[in-house]
Enzyme design. Structure first.
Site, mmCIF file in Angstrom:
data_model
loop_
_atom_site.group_PDB
_atom_site.id
_atom_site.type_symbol
_atom_site.label_atom_id
_atom_site.label_comp_id
_atom_site.label_asym_id
_atom_site.label_seq_id
_atom_site.Cartn_x
_atom_site.Cartn_y
_atom_site.Cartn_z
ATOM 1 N N GLY A 242 -49.465 -33.757 100.519
ATOM 2 C CA GLY A 242 -48.687 -34.379 99.446
ATOM 3 C C GLY A 242 -49.543 -34.818 98.278
ATOM 4 N N ALA A 243 -50.645 -34.131 98.067
ATOM 5 C CA ALA A 243 -51.642 -34.572 97.087
ATOM 6 C C ALA A 243 -51.201 -34.408 95.641
ATOM 7 C CB ALA A 243 -52.957 -33.811 97.305
ATOM 8 N N ILE B 260 -47.716 -40.682 94.423
ATOM 9 C CA ILE B 260 -48.623 -41.509 95.225
ATOM 10 C C ILE B 260 -49.822 -40.695 95.687
ATOM 11 C CG2 ILE B 260 -48.868 -42.803 97.377
ATOM 12 C CD1 ILE B 260 -45.925 -43.622 97.092
ATOM 13 N N ARG C 263 -48.951 -26.377 98.725
ATOM 14 C CA ARG C 263 -48.297 -25.077 98.682
ATOM 15 C C ARG C 263 -48.812 -24.272 97.496
ATOM 16 N NH1 ARG C 263 -42.344 -26.912 98.105
ATOM 17 N NH2 ARG C 263 -43.467 -28.476 96.883
ATOM 18 N N LYS D 8 -36.778 -40.009 107.337
ATOM 19 C CA LYS D 8 -37.972 -40.853 107.304
ATOM 20 C C LYS D 8 -38.027 -41.744 108.551
ATOM 21 C CE LYS D 8 -40.488 -40.578 104.378
ATOM 22 N NZ LYS D 8 -41.567 -39.592 104.108
ATOM 23 N N PRO E 176 -44.297 -47.641 101.260
ATOM 24 C CA PRO E 176 -44.259 -48.058 99.848
ATOM 25 C C PRO E 176 -42.834 -48.344 99.385
ATOM 26 C CG PRO E 176 -45.567 -46.062 100.152
ATOM 27 C CD PRO E 176 -44.804 -46.272 101.416
#
Length: 331
Positions: free
Chosen positions: A9-10, A14, A34, A149, A171
């Site tokens: 998720g870079a 966040i 991806r 989640k 978060p």
């Protein structure tokens, strides 16, 4: 000692701020993205990190990425408020997380920080902020994103039982510079452009992205195995948030309160009009239903155990607005 760190998720809001901070530590940072991912949020550090391509559904790619890794920050996920992507939400948020956890166990990763969401915690009743111990009650809203989640955190708990050292962070509503995809920042853009003539009757917990990224790193170093930490700041109503945005941006105040029952009727009327695009994209019924509740949280645990700092929500909104304005992203 130099650590090998993997981040998923870079390219998200966040995740990108986390990677930028990690890149300055001297550790060996690898990101798994991806092929279609937009790397612009990371352009300032691309020469200091390793980019690997793979999907959360590709167990082989994840297994390869995990080889020799000491720590994993799993911040990848799909955020979508609606019911048209239920299968994709489950595949990414639940099955994708399970694949990360399984690969981490198999590779002998020393520690994983799972970046979850406040929707996996619960709703505050009577405006009383809740903490990490509250029973999950988002099922009252029937929001698939929240359910996935929640299920991902159950998967984390099972992985911990199998011996994985994993910490969860949750978060809240994150503002700040660098939100290129207009996540929380969408409300700033729409108030500024006068596309949000009304406000929902609920409230939200606002936190700055820099504080979130710093505290995620602190969770890796100091969080307790199997524990979750709410990363939040000030609890404000949407009316207070809209007033803050108006004050900072110079836009007119949003003056019309809109109860959810009336919102349902109004939405059906607007959907039949040709100029419906003049209203904020935030005005979909799933999102408005959530915004009619109070997502108020107590972040004392993170402050106490992770030394999380605090900042006024106005400061975070101002940083986000100025970042958008300086890049001509508000039109």
């Amino acid at each position: 000692m130099r650590k090998k760190i993997l981040v998923t998720g870079a390219t998200g809001f966040i995740g990108s701020q986390l990677v930028i901070k990690l890149a300055s530590t001297g550790d060996d940072i690898t990101i798994l993205v991806r092929k279609s991912s937009d790397l612009r949020p990371l352009e300032s550090v691309l020469n200091n990190i390793t980019v690997l391509y793979g999907d959360l559904a590709n167990r082989g790619a994840i297994g390869e990425a995990m080889k020799g890794v000491d720590q994993v920050y799993h911040s990848a996920g799909l955020t979508y408020m609606g019911d048209k992507k239920n299968a994709l939400l489950y595949r990414i948020n639940v099955e994708g997380t399970q694949n990360i956890l399984d690969a981490a166990l198999e590779a002998g990763v020393k520690r994983v920080v799972h970046v979850s969401s406040i929707t996996a915690v619960g709703i505050a009743k009577n405006r009383v902020p809740v903490d990490e111990s509250v029973r999950w009650n988002f099922d009252e809203i029937n929001l698939e994103y929240a359910r996935t989640k929640h299920l991902a955190e159950i998967a984390v708990a099972e992985a911990v039982k199998k011996g994985l050292d994993c910490v969860i962070v949750n978060p809240a509503f994150v503002f700040g510079a660098g939100d290129i995809n207009f996540n929380a920042g969408r409300i700033i853009k729409d108030v500024y452009n006068r596309r949000l003539p009304f406000y929902p009757l609920g409230g939200i917990c606002v936190v700055d992205v820099d504080i979130v990224a710093d505290t995620i790193m602190a969770a890796m170093d100091h969080g307790r195995t199997g524990e979750r930490y709410i990363l939040g700041g000030e609890n404000v109503t949407y009316k207070q948030l809209a007033d803050t945005i108006s004050r900072i941006t110079g836009a007119p105040k949003v003056r019309l309160p809109l109860p959810f029952g009336i919102a349902k009727i109004l939405k059906s009327v607007l959907d039949r009009k040709k100029n419906k695009n003049k209203i904020s994209k935030l005005f979909n019924l799933s999102m408005f239903r959530v915004a009619s509740e109070f997502l108020f949280y107590n972040s004392e645990k993170a402050r106490r155990e992770l030394n999380m700092s605090v900042a006024p929500h106005e400061e975070s909104v101002r940083k986000a607005f100025e970042w958008y304005r300086d890049r001509n992203l508000l039109n």
